[in-house]
Design a protein around this motif. Structure first.
Motif, short mmCIF file in Angstrom:
data_model
loop_
_atom_site.label_atom_id
_atom_site.label_comp_id
_atom_site.label_asym_id
_atom_site.label_seq_id
_atom_site.Cartn_x
_atom_site.Cartn_y
_atom_site.Cartn_z
N LEU B 162 0.32 -0.31 -9.19
CA LEU B 162 -1.08 -0.61 -9.38
C LEU B 162 -1.46 -1.59 -8.38
O LEU B 162 -2.75 -1.46 -7.95
CB LEU B 162 -1.28 -1.25 -10.75
N ALA B 166 -4.42 -0.42 -5.60
CA ALA B 166 -5.62 -1.21 -5.47
C ALA B 166 -6.00 -1.76 -3.95
O ALA B 166 -6.94 -1.46 -3.40
CB ALA B 166 -5.89 -2.31 -6.48
N ALA B 171 -8.95 -3.17 -1.85
CA ALA B 171 -9.31 -4.25 -2.75
C ALA B 171 -8.66 -5.69 -2.30
O ALA B 171 -7.46 -5.68 -2.02
CB ALA B 171 -8.99 -4.15 -4.43
N GLY B 172 -9.24 -6.87 -2.57
CA GLY B 172 -8.51 -7.93 -2.34
C GLY B 172 -8.06 -8.59 -3.67
O GLY B 172 -8.01 -8.02 -4.72
N THR B 175 -10.38 -9.07 -6.72
CA THR B 175 -10.59 -7.87 -7.51
C THR B 175 -9.38 -7.25 -7.90
O THR B 175 -9.45 -6.68 -9.26
CB THR B 175 -11.03 -6.93 -6.23
N ARG B 179 -10.19 -6.64 -11.72
CA ARG B 179 -10.54 -5.49 -12.23
C ARG B 179 -9.25 -4.65 -12.70
O ARG B 179 -9.51 -3.33 -13.17
CB ARG B 179 -11.48 -4.90 -11.02
N VAL B 180 -8.08 -4.86 -12.13
CA VAL B 180 -6.88 -4.03 -12.42
C VAL B 180 -5.97 -4.68 -13.57
O VAL B 180 -5.73 -4.10 -14.44
CB VAL B 180 -6.39 -3.59 -11.23
N PRO B 183 -7.76 -6.59 -17.17
CA PRO B 183 -7.90 -5.63 -18.12
C PRO B 183 -6.92 -4.69 -18.72
O PRO B 183 -6.90 -4.62 -20.05
CB PRO B 183 -8.98 -4.48 -17.21
N ASN B 184 -5.75 -4.66 -17.98
CA ASN B 184 -4.81 -3.88 -18.26
C ASN B 184 -3.76 -4.71 -19.54
O ASN B 184 -2.86 -4.38 -20.19
CB ASN B 184 -3.91 -2.98 -17.35
#
Lengths: 354, 263
Positions: B162, B166, B171-172, B175, B179-180, B183-184
């Motif tokens: 994942l 990303a 994505a840095g 992020t 965002r990844v 939330p998971n």
């Protein structure tokens, strides 16, 4: 030849004393679809990961569109990638997954929504926008992963065994879909696989890898019909290998189990008395003498396997065994084990393996 | 088989009785404040006491800050260990278990010596500093629960793939984490957060020795001087803890389904 779009130059990767990629070089033209084919541990995924930026080469250079990207971070390379394990973000819907790269790039929402809709149309899943990954089948998830990878219009698309986790039927349809999308978008693509059928069926060129090196790079036709090394010949397709001894190097004569075979012009460098490995594809051999076949060998039927449309026959020729397929004919009974049989082939189809 | 089932029920019954009878007795006792009848007078007294409200609010705020501090420390640490330093996992797990082995009183005496008014970092010379030190101490106490909860959450997702997916999309690290990853593992983080909340609400040793107006010392004070109110407070504390546990269960139903692993 056009200027290469992707140029992998003398790349090497070592982990401590273990070198997994040794002096790998490859030029890929714009819009070309190149497959890295090889067994597990041959270094194909490592090369792909170096192009993606997940691994740093121990030596060598990677150039994309004239720009050296060897030391750039993955998020600075503008490369799209599809993973074997799909890697969709479970907390995001299909549309949000596809829009992820667009949002990161700062694309306005209206443009991003338009691009997502366009991508969903391309992968033929326009009704799935609001679903979550767990609500999709493996094939659908991988199509979404493909849409997500190409949505930000990357310069290069990397596919890391994207079909391995799917069942056989989906694998065939999805590989055709991937190829058709790639052609439509004209995106330069590297595809990693250990499945020769996949590589042969969709690639412009194939790099067959073994032991961290490219054994041969060529079109599927060249790779299959003119394998450059013993490994390539054995790995790609089914191959019969016969051991023979050169009896007359000048005249190109080789003895296979006390029977003479003429291989004029193929024995360069061999001397009389040398032992050689001769290879023949099963489809080049006929059970009985055929017009156009200039060579024949006598043997005995060793095994017969009825496979429906074809019958696979194995013929013992002294210490060698040759496998060949014949079409099933309902009016002719298949040969019986122990029967005497002649096989014939064109000496031009015989490969001398070095 | 039937007799096996019978004995299973007997064991279950004994366990239930062992757990519930003291609770029911406490509840019953807490309702005896008014002579001759059962009433909620003790609860009215407790809930109406301004010190209850003040100390409870103080502990709630301390718990919120502890949770924020815990998440900020544990989520990136556990993520990085899974992603890049898996060989350090046993060592980090051992370190996170230390607060279960080292008594809180030892930790707090260490704090008092290290951060007293004459030290280079005089946390204890002001109320705000002492409260900050209390939050730091609570974050340490909650570390075993928070780390385990987050690590278990990370185990359910393919962190490396994942992250790479990303990254390749541009994505840095911020992020990727916000965002990844977060939330998971949100449900796991919430589990850790509620466990932290339950620990902080009833904690006595640190709050008392750092002289903070927290709920734990208030509970102890009431228990030492009153008859029925401590029983009511015990029931209230149970209700809060169970409420937290129920919230974990409810929220876990909204967890994103992990579909990133084939089959």
């Amino acid at each position: 030849m056009a200027e290469p779009f992707l140029s992998i130059q003398h790349v090497r990767k070592s982990y401590g004393t273990n070198t997994v990629v040794q002096d790998f070089s490859l030029d890929v033209e714009p819009g070309e679809f190149v497959s890295f084919l090889g067994p597990s541990g041959c270094g194909k995924t490592t090369v792909l990961r170096m192009v993606a930026g997940f691994e740093e080469p121990s030596a060598g250079k990677i150039v994309v569109g004239g720009k050296d990207i060897t030391r750039l971070k993955p998020n600075q390379r503008n490369v799209g990638m599809v993973f074997q394990a799909y890697a969709l973000f479970p907390n995001l819907t299909v549309a949000q997954n596809i829009a992820f790269g667009l949002k990161v790039a700062g694309m306005p929402k209206a443009d991003s929504d338009r691009r997502v809709a366009e991508m969903l149309d391309i992968i033929k899943l326009p009704q799935m926008a609001d679903r979550y990954p767990y609500q999709l089948s493996g094939g659908q998830q991988q199509r979404i992963a493909l849409a997500r990878a190409i949505a930000p219009k990357p310069k290069l698309l990397l596919l890391d065994e994207p079909l391995s986790a799917l069942d056989a039927k989906v694998r065939v349809s999805l590989r055709e879909e991937i190829r058709s999308i790639q052609k439509k978008l004209g995106i330069t693509t590297i595809f990693v696989t250990h499945d020769q059928e996949e590589a042969l069926s969709i690639s412009d060129r194939i790099a067959v890898m073994y032991g961290g090196r490219a054994e041969q790079v060529g079109t599927p036709f060249e790779i299959y019909n003119r394998p450059a090394t013993k490994f390539v010949a054995n790995f790609v397709g089914t191959l019969n290998v016969l051991e023979g001894t050169v009896t007359d190097a000048g005249a190109g004569r080789v003895r296979v189990n006390s029977q003479e075979v003429a291989l004029k012009g193929k024995l360069n460098g061999s001397k009389s008395g040398d032992t050689l490995s001769l290879a023949l594809r099963p489809e080049a051999i006929s059970l009985a003498r055929q017009p156009g076949h200039d060579t024949s060998l006598s043997g005995e039927i060793a095994e017969v396997h009825f496979l429906g449309s074809v019958i696979r026959v194995r013929v013992g020729i002294g210490g060698n065994t040759v496998s060949l397929d014949t079409f099933n004919n309902s009016t002719t009974p298949p040969p019986a084990v122990g029967d005497k049989a002649d096989i014939s082939f064109s000496s031009g189809d015989m490969l001398v393996l070095h | 088989m039937k007799s096996g089932k019978f004995w299973a029920w007997v064991v279950f019954g004994i366990g239930t009785a062992y757990f519930f009878i003291p609770l029911l007795a406490t509840f019953e006792f807490s309702m005896r404040m008014r002579r001759g009848v059962h009433s909620f007078d003790a609860y009215q007294v407790v809930l109406g006491d301004p010190r209850f409200q003040a100390t409870f609010m103080y502990s709630v705020i301390a718990a919120i800050f502890t949770i924020i501090l815990g998440v900020l420390i544990v989520v990136p640490a556990a993520y990085w260990i899974r992603l890049r330093l898996p060989q350090l996992r046993p060592i980090v797990e051992f370190i996170t278990l230390l607060p279960l082995v080292i008594p809180a009183i030892v930790i707090v005496f260490g704090y008092i010596r290290m951060y007293g008014s004459n030290s280079p970092l005089p946390f204890l010379s002001s109320d705000l500093g002492a409260s900050a030190l209390l939050v730091i101490g609570y974050a340490t106490l909650a570390l075993p629960y928070m780390y385990r909860a987050v690590d278990t959450g990370l185990r359910t997702i393919d962190v490396r793939t994942l992250t790479e997916a990303a990254q390749i999309l541009g994505a840095g690290w911020t992020t990727i984490i916000t965002r990844v990853i977060l939330p998971n593992v949100l449900i796991a983080v919430l589990s850790g957060a509620f466990l932290t909340f339950a620990i902080v609400i009833g904690e006595f040793t640190m709050a008392s020795l750092l002289n903070r107006p927290a709920f734990g010392p208030y509970l102890q004070n009431i228990g030492a001087n009153r008859a029925y109110e401590p029983a009511a407070l015990a029931i209230i504390a149970f209700a809060i803890t169970w409420g937290c546990m129920s919230l974990i269960q409810i929220l876990s139903r909204f967890a994103p389904k992990s579909a990133n692993r084939p089959n």
